[in-house]
Write an enzyme that holds these catalytic residues in place. Sequence first.
Site, PDB file in Angstrom:
ATOM      1  N   TYR A 176      -1.205   3.524  24.748  1.00  0.00           N
ATOM      2  CA  TYR A 176      -1.215   3.696  26.203  1.00  0.00           C
ATOM      3  C   TYR A 176      -1.219   5.170  26.614  1.00  0.00           C
ATOM      4  O   TYR A 176      -1.610   5.509  27.728  1.00  0.00           O
ATOM      5  CB  TYR A 176       0.007   3.011  26.841  1.00  0.00           C
ATOM      6  CG  TYR A 176      -0.072   1.502  26.856  1.00  0.00           C
ATOM      7  CD1 TYR A 176      -1.067   0.814  26.179  1.00  0.00           C
ATOM      8  CD2 TYR A 176       0.861   0.742  27.564  1.00  0.00           C
ATOM      9  CE1 TYR A 176      -1.130  -0.557  26.175  1.00  0.00           C
ATOM     10  CE2 TYR A 176       0.798  -0.641  27.572  1.00  0.00           C
ATOM     11  CZ  TYR A 176      -0.196  -1.283  26.877  1.00  0.00           C
ATOM     12  OH  TYR A 176      -0.263  -2.654  26.884  1.00  0.00           O
TER      13      TYR A 176
ATOM     14  N   LYS B 219       1.758  -4.328  12.873  1.00  0.00           N
ATOM     15  CA  LYS B 219       0.464  -4.823  12.397  1.00  0.00           C
ATOM     16  C   LYS B 219       0.120  -3.953  11.193  1.00  0.00           C
ATOM     17  O   LYS B 219      -0.957  -3.335  11.110  1.00  0.00           O
ATOM     18  CB  LYS B 219      -0.578  -4.710  13.531  1.00  0.00           C
ATOM     19  CG  LYS B 219      -1.896  -5.405  13.254  1.00  0.00           C
ATOM     20  CD  LYS B 219      -1.821  -6.911  13.342  1.00  0.00           C
ATOM     21  CE  LYS B 219      -3.134  -7.535  12.930  1.00  0.00           C
ATOM     22  NZ  LYS B 219      -3.071  -8.990  12.763  1.00  0.00           N
TER      23      LYS B 219
ATOM     24  N   ASP C  12       0.770 -10.998  15.325  1.00  0.00           N
ATOM     25  CA  ASP C  12       0.134 -12.299  15.586  1.00  0.00           C
ATOM     26  C   ASP C  12       1.092 -13.437  15.224  1.00  0.00           C
ATOM     27  O   ASP C  12       1.239 -14.408  15.974  1.00  0.00           O
ATOM     28  CB  ASP C  12      -1.207 -12.429  14.843  1.00  0.00           C
ATOM     29  CG  ASP C  12      -1.194 -11.815  13.458  1.00  0.00           C
ATOM     30  OD1 ASP C  12      -0.211 -11.142  13.096  1.00  0.00           O
ATOM     31  OD2 ASP C  12      -2.177 -12.003  12.719  1.00  0.00           O
TER      32      ASP C  12
END
Length: 356
Positions: free
Chosen positions: A135, A190, A222
């Site tokens: 971001y 991840k 996930d």
Amino acid sequence: MKIAILPGDGIGPEIVAQAVKVLNVLGESFELETAPVGGAGYAAHGHPLPEATLALAKAADAVLFGAVGDYQYDNLERSLRPEQAILGLRKQLGLFANLRPAILYPELAGASTLKPEVVSGLDILIIRELTGDIYFGQPRGVRECPDGPFKGQREGFDTMRYAEGEIRRIARVAFQAAQKRDKRLTSVDKANVLETFQFWKDIVIDVHKEYPDVALEHMYVDNAAMQLVRAPKKFDVIVTGNMFGDILSDAAAMLTGSIGMLPSASLDANNKGLYEPSHGSAPDIAGKGIANPLATILSAAMMLRFSLNKPEQADRIENAVKAVLAQGLRTGDIYEAGTTKVGTEEMGNAVVKALV
Ligand code: NAD
């Protein structure tokens, strides 16, 4: 103790007024000062985060924030849009740790879209890193694609990055929060695909050495999304980066039935914080007196616990909220047949009355 009150736009002023009512009857000598922010800041001073508002937020011991955003400001250039106010406050105040509890009060078990046995009694805390990650990472933008099958076309790009110190400080906040709860921490990453998150995982493992009493597990994002919906009660504290945290915390919000129930805290390194409901300014129901003020009232309770060192007052407010739910009072977003529908103001008054 000085509290900056920044109601903002849409339902912000309605819901913050209820939290202020609660703060005013606690019997503490808080100094409350109100200033415009977001669209209201732009309307009053030509900027979503006026200088005087920022100065007040910096000088205060804590900030109680409503919400910002209104469709009438959607055509302003990006730097003047209401939402820039919250980004600016996070950055200027160094608020890097976002704490979002997701608690399902037994009385609201039917409001969740999940089966009651999956969510009843849910009490988890999601800690999202707030000032780094993709971001904020530079470089970013739109450029000519330099390679690959789309070479020469325009491409959009962002940069995911986390510095070691950034990971260490959010990991410490998370381990310390876990120490005050069930002493279990899940770090969501991840690492199987992203270098940034393999690095994240390595640093979290290193910080764990300082907190051997906390059980640490790692989970890919996930899988975490799946487990949050399949068996959310198996989590205690979750810590993750800015983007994964943004998404997972909204999913967790819905486990509890309504975003109108969820408070949040954003803390700096010294536990000074900004406290706000997890929802936005809900322009669709603004001014109708029907918004749920409980997320904001519960945010005020978090403020008392984390920034103002008044845990007993935080308990009083949280118990009062439980009491009004037990009385069957509900705003429209959490209403079910057999309960009593009330408006924003009535709900605020009921919490004040239930304070013991
Ligand atoms: P939203 O959270 O404002 O509303 C989503 C839905 O939830 C709407 O149907 C709304 O009526 C309902 N809702 C939200 N809070 C409620 C409450 N307390 N009681 C009852 N119902 C409630 O999200 P949105 O519609 O995507 O965004 C609206 C505006 O808010 C936009 O301008 C957006 O940028 C802004 N926003 C601000 C913040 C913030 O101030 N931190 C966060 C998210 C969105």
